[in-house]
Design a protein around this motif. Structure first.
Motif, PDB file in Angstrom:
ATOM      1  N   GLN A  59       0.841  -1.187   0.000  1.00 26.22           N
ATOM      2  CA  GLN A  59       0.000   0.000   0.000  1.00 26.22           C
ATOM      3  C   GLN A  59       0.884   1.246   0.000  1.00 26.22           C
ATOM      4  O   GLN A  59       1.919   1.286   0.659  1.00 26.22           O
ATOM      5  CB  GLN A  59      -0.896   0.009   1.236  1.00 26.22           C
ATOM      6  N   VAL A  60       0.471   2.235  -0.767  1.00 29.89           N
ATOM      7  CA  VAL A  60       1.165   3.519  -0.825  1.00 29.89           C
ATOM      8  C   VAL A  60       0.163   4.605  -0.484  1.00 29.89           C
ATOM      9  O   VAL A  60      -0.923   4.661  -1.051  1.00 29.89           O
ATOM     10  CB  VAL A  60       1.761   3.779  -2.224  1.00 29.89           C
ATOM     11  N   GLN A  61       0.518   5.456   0.451  1.00 29.51           N
ATOM     12  CA  GLN A  61      -0.324   6.598   0.796  1.00 29.51           C
ATOM     13  C   GLN A  61       0.284   7.861   0.191  1.00 29.51           C
ATOM     14  O   GLN A  61       1.497   8.078   0.299  1.00 29.51           O
ATOM     15  CB  GLN A  61      -0.429   6.760   2.314  1.00 29.51           C
ATOM     16  N   LEU A  62      -0.565   8.662  -0.430  1.00 31.59           N
ATOM     17  CA  LEU A  62      -0.118   9.876  -1.105  1.00 31.59           C
ATOM     18  C   LEU A  62      -0.888  11.071  -0.558  1.00 31.59           C
ATOM     19  O   LEU A  62      -2.118  11.027  -0.485  1.00 31.59           O
ATOM     20  CB  LEU A  62      -0.363   9.764  -2.612  1.00 31.59           C
ATOM     21  N   VAL A  63      -0.162  12.107  -0.195  1.00 30.61           N
ATOM     22  CA  VAL A  63      -0.785  13.313   0.344  1.00 30.61           C
ATOM     23  C   VAL A  63      -0.268  14.523  -0.413  1.00 30.61           C
ATOM     24  O   VAL A  63       0.934  14.815  -0.376  1.00 30.61           O
ATOM     25  CB  VAL A  63      -0.501  13.471   1.847  1.00 30.61           C
ATOM     26  N   GLU A  64      -1.181  15.212  -1.085  1.00 31.14           N
ATOM     27  CA  GLU A  64      -0.817  16.396  -1.860  1.00 31.14           C
ATOM     28  C   GLU A  64      -0.914  17.654  -1.016  1.00 31.14           C
ATOM     29  O   GLU A  64      -1.683  17.712  -0.044  1.00 31.14           O
ATOM     30  CB  GLU A  64      -1.737  16.568  -3.077  1.00 31.14           C
ATOM     31  N   SER A  65      -0.175  18.661  -1.425  1.00 31.26           N
ATOM     32  CA  SER A  65      -0.252  19.977  -0.806  1.00 31.26           C
ATOM     33  C   SER A  65       0.176  21.015  -1.830  1.00 31.26           C
ATOM     34  O   SER A  65       0.797  20.674  -2.844  1.00 31.26           O
ATOM     35  CB  SER A  65       0.633  20.058   0.440  1.00 31.26           C
ATOM     36  N   GLY A  66      -0.167  22.278  -1.555  1.00 29.45           N
ATOM     37  CA  GLY A  66       0.313  23.365  -2.384  1.00 29.45           C
ATOM     38  C   GLY A  66      -0.696  23.989  -3.310  1.00 29.45           C
ATOM     39  O   GLY A  66      -0.379  24.951  -4.010  1.00 29.45           O
ATOM     40  N   GLY A  67      -1.916  23.481  -3.329  1.00 27.53           N
ATOM     41  CA  GLY A  67      -2.923  24.087  -4.190  1.00 27.53           C
ATOM     42  C   GLY A  67      -3.352  25.447  -3.678  1.00 27.53           C
ATOM     43  O   GLY A  67      -2.988  25.857  -2.563  1.00 27.53           O
ATOM     44  N   GLY A  68      -4.134  26.147  -4.482  1.00 28.31           N
ATOM     45  CA  GLY A  68      -4.624  27.454  -4.055  1.00 28.31           C
ATOM     46  C   GLY A  68      -5.220  28.234  -5.192  1.00 28.31           C
ATOM     47  O   GLY A  68      -5.435  27.713  -6.293  1.00 28.31           O
TER      48      GLY A  68
END
Length: 121
Positions: free
Chosen positions: A1-10
């Motif tokens: 299993q791989v968990q992916l967390v995005e950030s930086g939108g706006g």
């Protein structure tokens, strides 16, 4: 299993730049090609860019010359630098992990939850 967390939108204006990041955890990060897809309201999820473990990259024609994908295998992160943003870049951007370098949603093994990018004119 791989968990992916995005950030930086706006929310940005046309012509501005934005940098998205994706942090991966779980299975060995370097075993996976990483990519970004986006989905506009009412539209299908579409390919943006991808990079394999050795740094080979692929881009959608619509973002070539404006977006740059990169990865840091030591930090288990992948980034998407977006320059010269246009209103048509507005979408939810999803980080993706796949066992092969791919531009198709069907070949993606893991998805992040998505981050909203809105470009005003």
């Amino acid at each position: 299993q791989v968990q992916l967390v995005e950030s930086g939108g706006g929310l940005v204006q046309a012509g501005d730049s934005l940098r998205l990041s994706c942090a991966a955890s779980g299975r060995t990060f370097s075993n996976y090609a990483m990519g970004w897809f986006r989905q506009a309201p009412g539209g299908e999820r579409r390919f943006v860019a991808a990079i394999n473990w050795s740094g080979t990259t692929v881009y959608a024609d619509s973002v070539k010359g404006r977006f740059t994908i990169s990865r840091d295998n030591a930090k288990n992160t992948v980034a998407l630098q977006m320059n010269s943003l246009k209103p048509e870049d507005t979408a939810v951007y999803y980080c993706a992990a796949s066992r092969v370098l791919t531009s198709t949603t069907q070949a993606v093994n893991y998805w992040g939850q998505g981050t909203q990018v809105t470009v005003s004119s």
